[in-house]
Design a protein around this motif. Structure first.
Motif, PDB file in Angstrom:
ATOM      1  N   LEU A 152       2.996   2.180 -10.451  1.00 17.43           N
ATOM      2  CA  LEU A 152       4.411   2.482 -10.689  1.00 17.43           C
ATOM      3  C   LEU A 152       4.570   3.601 -11.723  1.00 17.43           C
ATOM      4  CD1 LEU A 152       6.179  -1.029 -10.690  1.00 17.43           C
ATOM      5  CD2 LEU A 152       5.976   0.621  -8.809  1.00 17.43           C
ATOM      6  N   GLN A 153       3.716   3.622 -12.719  1.00 23.41           N
ATOM      7  CA  GLN A 153       3.769   4.699 -13.713  1.00 23.41           C
ATOM      8  C   GLN A 153       3.421   6.042 -13.083  1.00 23.41           C
ATOM      9  OE1 GLN A 153       1.531   3.785 -17.281  1.00 23.41           O
ATOM     10  NE2 GLN A 153       2.750   1.954 -17.713  1.00 23.41           N
TER      11      GLN A 153
ATOM     12  N   GLU B  31       8.814  -4.958  -7.567  1.00 20.56           N
ATOM     13  CA  GLU B  31       8.353  -3.680  -8.121  1.00 20.56           C
ATOM     14  C   GLU B  31       9.374  -2.575  -7.887  1.00 20.56           C
ATOM     15  OE1 GLU B  31       6.111  -5.695  -6.540  1.00 20.56           O
ATOM     16  OE2 GLU B  31       5.039  -6.187  -8.391  1.00 20.56           O
TER      17      GLU B  31
ATOM     18  N   SER C 123      -0.657   2.813 -14.350  1.00 17.25           N
ATOM     19  CA  SER C 123      -0.455   1.913 -13.211  1.00 17.25           C
ATOM     20  C   SER C 123       0.139   2.705 -12.058  1.00 17.25           C
ATOM     21  CB  SER C 123       0.513   0.779 -13.582  1.00 17.25           C
ATOM     22  OG  SER C 123       1.830   1.295 -13.744  1.00 17.25           O
TER      23      SER C 123
ATOM     24  N   GLY D 232       7.090   0.540 -20.280  1.00 13.33           N
ATOM     25  CA  GLY D 232       5.875   1.287 -19.956  1.00 13.33           C
ATOM     26  C   GLY D 232       6.162   2.455 -19.020  1.00 13.33           C
ATOM     27  N   LEU D 233       7.097   2.260 -18.101  1.00 16.25           N
ATOM     28  CA  LEU D 233       7.482   3.347 -17.196  1.00 16.25           C
ATOM     29  C   LEU D 233       8.140   4.487 -17.982  1.00 16.25           C
ATOM     30  CD1 LEU D 233       8.926   1.275 -14.202  1.00 16.25           C
ATOM     31  CD2 LEU D 233       6.760   2.529 -14.259  1.00 16.25           C
TER      32      LEU D 233
ATOM     33  N   LEU E  57      11.955  -2.760 -10.592  1.00 11.51           N
ATOM     34  CA  LEU E  57      11.402  -2.326 -11.881  1.00 11.51           C
ATOM     35  C   LEU E  57      11.311  -0.801 -11.918  1.00 11.51           C
ATOM     36  CD1 LEU E  57       8.586  -5.005 -12.328  1.00 11.51           C
ATOM     37  CD2 LEU E  57      10.823  -4.947 -13.475  1.00 11.51           C
TER      38      LEU E  57
ATOM     39  N   ASP F 187       8.734  -5.176 -20.481  1.00 12.07           N
ATOM     40  CA  ASP F 187       7.560  -4.404 -20.905  1.00 12.07           C
ATOM     41  C   ASP F 187       7.108  -3.437 -19.824  1.00 12.07           C
ATOM     42  OD1 ASP F 187       7.613  -5.642 -23.367  1.00 12.07           O
ATOM     43  OD2 ASP F 187       6.045  -7.102 -22.870  1.00 12.07           O
ATOM     44  N   VAL F 188       7.204  -3.839 -18.550  1.00  5.12           N
ATOM     45  CA  VAL F 188       6.849  -2.931 -17.447  1.00  5.12           C
ATOM     46  C   VAL F 188       7.790  -1.723 -17.466  1.00  5.12           C
ATOM     47  CG1 VAL F 188       6.812  -2.645 -14.923  1.00  5.12           C
ATOM     48  CG2 VAL F 188       5.799  -4.692 -15.960  1.00  5.12           C
TER      49      VAL F 188
ATOM     50  N   GLY G 189      13.397   1.660 -14.298  1.00  4.55           N
ATOM     51  CA  GLY G 189      12.680   2.634 -15.129  1.00  4.55           C
ATOM     52  C   GLY G 189      13.229   4.042 -14.942  1.00  4.55           C
TER      53      GLY G 189
ATOM     54  N   ARG H 278       8.183  -9.834 -19.723  1.00  2.00           N
ATOM     55  CA  ARG H 278       7.121  -9.151 -18.965  1.00  2.00           C
ATOM     56  C   ARG H 278       7.703  -7.978 -18.174  1.00  2.00           C
ATOM     57  NH1 ARG H 278       4.975 -12.799 -15.149  1.00  2.00           N
ATOM     58  NH2 ARG H 278       4.742 -14.149 -16.927  1.00  2.00           N
ATOM     59  N   ASP H 279       8.863  -8.210 -17.526  1.00  2.00           N
ATOM     60  CA  ASP H 279       9.502  -7.137 -16.752  1.00  2.00           C
ATOM     61  C   ASP H 279      10.043  -6.043 -17.678  1.00  2.00           C
ATOM     62  OD1 ASP H 279       8.881  -8.520 -14.475  1.00  2.00           O
ATOM     63  OD2 ASP H 279      10.905  -9.304 -14.148  1.00  2.00           O
TER      64      ASP H 279
END
Length: 191
Positions: A115-116, A51, A113, A100-101, A54, A96-97, A58, A93-94
């Motif tokens: 992290l967001q 995390e 989330s 998303g950030l 990621l 997309d995370v 981001g 998948r990573d």
């Protein structure tokens, strides 16, 4: 995380070389500030290994859309990041995370989330810090350069409305940034 150093070096050097000089706020310095604040969250919250990368990725790519222009820079930047991350062999998948950030930082922020929530608070951390006056001056200059606003009165009204509407999302920022943000808001209202 595979390719993190390459990503960091590639994106930061691209920002440094190619961001328009009219971006006095959304410059390399802002990206480095967001990354630094994310690193503070990583240490403070002992965020797990995967995390943390990621989140750092981001932070690095969150405003790279400004390389193409201010309009929809989050969507543009998320697309640019996806291309680079694919090149680096990251799984979807990573990617997309991370996308998303980037999208979570769009105003008005609505993080979904943990992290967001962190990246949103890192992006606007300065609102509750002692360096708020200097940083907000850079944003004022940037908005003037972009012909979004032209007068100090327009800027003051924009800031008051923004600070009133803004919400921090993490317990740390609510406790440690919100009180100072309220002081800055009061100073604007009283001036």
């Amino acid at each position: 995380m595979k390719g993190y150093r390459i990503l960091r070096n590639r994106v930061l050097s691209d920002l440094e070389a190619n961001l328009p000089k009219t971006l006095t706020y959304h410059a390399l310095e802002h990206t480095l500030d967001v990354l630094n604040v994310c690193n503070q969250y990583i240490k403070r919250e002992k965020i797990p290994y995967k995390e943390r990368y990621l989140l750092k990725a981001g932070a690095i790519v969150h405003d790279m859309g400004f390389l193409k222009g201010a309009a929809n820079h989050e969507e543009v930047g998320a697309g640019m990041a996806e291309i680079i991350l694919n090149d680096l062999g990251m799984n979807q998948r990573d990617i997309d995370v991370i996308k998303g950030l980037v999208m979570a930082t769009k105003i008005p922020q609505n993080p979904q989330s943990h992290l967001q929530r962190i990246i949103c608070d890192a992006d606007l951390d300065y609102l509750g810090r002692n360096d708020y006056p200097e940083i907000s001056q850079k944003l004022f200059q940037e908005l003037k350069n972009m012909n979004v606003i032209s007068t100090a009165k327009q800027w003051k009204d924009l800031q008051i409305n923004f600070l009133k509407a803004h919400k921090f999302h993490t317990p740390f920022a609510i406790k440690n940034r919100e009180p100072k943000k309220q002081i800055w808001l009061k100073k604007l209202l009283d001036s």
